[in-house]
Scaffold this active site. Sequence first.
Site, PDB file in Angstrom:
ATOM      1  N   SER A  46      64.117  91.436   4.177  1.00  0.00           N
ATOM      2  CA  SER A  46      64.561  91.847   5.463  1.00  0.00           C
ATOM      3  C   SER A  46      65.794  92.285   5.697  1.00  0.00           C
ATOM      4  CB  SER A  46      64.556  90.344   6.197  1.00  0.00           C
ATOM      5  OG  SER A  46      65.102  90.472   7.468  1.00  0.00           O
ATOM      6  N   TYR A  65      66.097  81.841   7.566  1.00  0.00           N
ATOM      7  CA  TYR A  65      65.279  83.038   7.139  1.00  0.00           C
ATOM      8  C   TYR A  65      66.100  84.087   6.516  1.00  0.00           C
ATOM      9  CZ  TYR A  65      62.434  87.248   7.908  1.00  0.00           C
ATOM     10  OH  TYR A  65      61.654  88.445   7.732  1.00  0.00           O
TER      11      TYR A  65
HETATM   12  P1  NDP Z   1      52.928  87.291   9.937  1.00  0.00           P
HETATM   13  O1  NDP Z   1      53.615  86.070  10.476  1.00  0.00           O
HETATM   14  O2  NDP Z   1      52.203  88.248  10.575  1.00  0.00           O
HETATM   15  O3  NDP Z   1      52.227  86.845   8.596  1.00  0.00           O
HETATM   16  C1  NDP Z   1      52.569  86.022   7.741  1.00  0.00           C
HETATM   17  C2  NDP Z   1      51.775  85.604   6.826  1.00  0.00           C
HETATM   18  O4  NDP Z   1      52.194  84.342   5.839  1.00  0.00           O
HETATM   19  C3  NDP Z   1      50.507  84.751   7.558  1.00  0.00           C
HETATM   20  O5  NDP Z   1      49.255  85.262   6.862  1.00  0.00           O
HETATM   21  C4  NDP Z   1      50.729  83.241   7.249  1.00  0.00           C
HETATM   22  O6  NDP Z   1      49.571  82.586   7.206  1.00  0.00           O
HETATM   23  C5  NDP Z   1      51.530  83.359   6.037  1.00  0.00           C
HETATM   24  N1  NDP Z   1      51.975  82.176   5.732  1.00  0.00           N
HETATM   25  C6  NDP Z   1      53.023  81.596   6.448  1.00  0.00           C
HETATM   26  N2  NDP Z   1      53.420  80.492   6.058  1.00  0.00           N
HETATM   27  C7  NDP Z   1      52.684  80.064   4.763  1.00  0.00           C
HETATM   28  C8  NDP Z   1      52.536  78.923   4.062  1.00  0.00           C
HETATM   29  N3  NDP Z   1      53.204  77.953   4.314  1.00  0.00           N
HETATM   30  N4  NDP Z   1      51.679  78.964   3.063  1.00  0.00           N
HETATM   31  C9  NDP Z   1      50.780  80.049   2.904  1.00  0.00           C
HETATM   32  N5  NDP Z   1      50.927  81.257   3.731  1.00  0.00           N
HETATM   33  C10 NDP Z   1      51.726  81.288   4.703  1.00  0.00           C
HETATM   34  O7  NDP Z   1      54.082  88.182   9.352  1.00  0.00           O
HETATM   35  P2  NDP Z   1      54.532  89.406   8.934  1.00  0.00           P
HETATM   36  O8  NDP Z   1      53.346  90.021   8.358  1.00  0.00           O
HETATM   37  O9  NDP Z   1      55.348  90.132   9.871  1.00  0.00           O
HETATM   38  O10 NDP Z   1      55.194  88.933   7.548  1.00  0.00           O
HETATM   39  C11 NDP Z   1      54.945  89.505   6.129  1.00  0.00           C
HETATM   40  C12 NDP Z   1      56.212  89.588   5.201  1.00  0.00           C
HETATM   41  O11 NDP Z   1      57.084  90.418   5.965  1.00  0.00           O
HETATM   42  C13 NDP Z   1      57.173  88.284   5.575  1.00  0.00           C
HETATM   43  O12 NDP Z   1      57.626  87.734   4.437  1.00  0.00           O
HETATM   44  C14 NDP Z   1      58.237  88.616   6.608  1.00  0.00           C
HETATM   45  O13 NDP Z   1      59.506  88.049   6.555  1.00  0.00           O
HETATM   46  C15 NDP Z   1      58.460  90.065   6.248  1.00  0.00           C
HETATM   47  N6  NDP Z   1      59.296  90.835   7.130  1.00  0.00           N
HETATM   48  C16 NDP Z   1      58.615  91.206   8.053  1.00  0.00           C
HETATM   49  C17 NDP Z   1      58.874  91.966   9.300  1.00  0.00           C
HETATM   50  C18 NDP Z   1      58.148  92.490  10.411  1.00  0.00           C
HETATM   51  O14 NDP Z   1      59.123  92.921  11.280  1.00  0.00           O
HETATM   52  N7  NDP Z   1      57.142  91.892  10.682  1.00  0.00           N
HETATM   53  C19 NDP Z   1      60.567  92.498   9.154  1.00  0.00           C
HETATM   54  C20 NDP Z   1      60.924  92.362   7.820  1.00  0.00           C
HETATM   55  C21 NDP Z   1      60.348  91.479   7.001  1.00  0.00           C
HETATM   56  P3  NDP Z   1      48.664  82.305   8.646  1.00  0.00           P
HETATM   57  O15 NDP Z   1      48.240  83.428   9.057  1.00  0.00           O
HETATM   58  O16 NDP Z   1      47.935  81.243   8.257  1.00  0.00           O
HETATM   59  O17 NDP Z   1      49.843  81.588   9.509  1.00  0.00           O
END
Ligand code: NDP
Length: 248
Positions: free
Chosen positions: A156, A169
């Site tokens: 990030s 975070y």
């Molecule tokens: P989302 O919240 O859309 O998706 C996150 C996913 O992680 C979900 O499927 C969620 O599961 C899963 N997850 C969260 N906690 C757990 C856990 N305890 N065990 C297993 N699975 C878990 O986020 P994004 O797709 O946006 O993010 C994906 C990655 O990209 C992350 O690492 C985020 O930090 C990074 N990122 C995103 C940005 C953005 O603008 N979107 C910018 C920079 C980085 P569930 O669906 O069940 O909640």
Amino acid sequence: MKLPKDYRPAPDLLKDKIILVTGAGDGIGKVAAKTFAAHGATVVLLGRTQSKLEQVYDEIETLGGPQPAIYPFNLEGAAHKEYQDLRNVLEETFGVLHGLVHNAGELGERTPVENYSPDAWMRVMQVNLNAPFLLTQALLPLMERADNASIVFTSSGVAYQGRAFWGAYAASKAGQENFMQTLADELDEASSIRANSINPGATRTRMRATAYPAEDPTTVPTPEAHMPLYLYLLGDDSVGISGQQFQA
Ligand code: NDP
């Protein structure tokens, strides 16, 4: 680093590869899983909400990709032994792992350090930093068996420079970057496994909408826009590249 200009992934780039994606039920992870399958990979869908993983499974079947595997797993609460169990299941089922995408992430609280709930801090660190360590350690032996396995961490902008109200975070993502570099350095001479990170940047997902509720989501790129970079790093076109921070 950036994706090479004009990069075009071959349609069968990931044929016969086994790739595990964490957080595969939603957001970037969901799109990555489907994209990998569309390029021939057998994808292990790891996440905490089974119904979402089943939906992705169905979508991959519909698009005619190799049959995926579902592995419900809560990265927040999982004990060390559960990571060993995961390795054993993957070893019995596939015998090898070619790709590991540490994508699951928790946003945590957007609040000053003074007010940050210690429980929330621990949870974010567990999911965003400790779990990638535990998963990597458990799965390295299976990746050693592959020719040119690839590990991708999800970073990030706040990993490189902390920012007010991003608390755990930002710290967890900085830690993940540093862990990626340590791992890549250790693997450099000893192994053909490479490790890199991707900073997706602003991406239209549930997490982004939670972090920026006032933003018009249609102004933010979709996860699909980043898929050439994900494909590049998972496929053999990036062999020899390790320890690098990529910007989507
Ligand atoms: P989302 O919240 O859309 O998706 C996150 C996913 O992680 C979900 O499927 C969620 O599961 C899963 N997850 C969260 N906690 C757990 C856990 N305890 N065990 C297993 N699975 C878990 O986020 P994004 O797709 O946006 O993010 C994906 C990655 O990209 C992350 O690492 C985020 O930090 C990074 N990122 C995103 C940005 C953005 O603008 N979107 C910018 C920079 C980085 P569930 O669906 O069940 O909640």
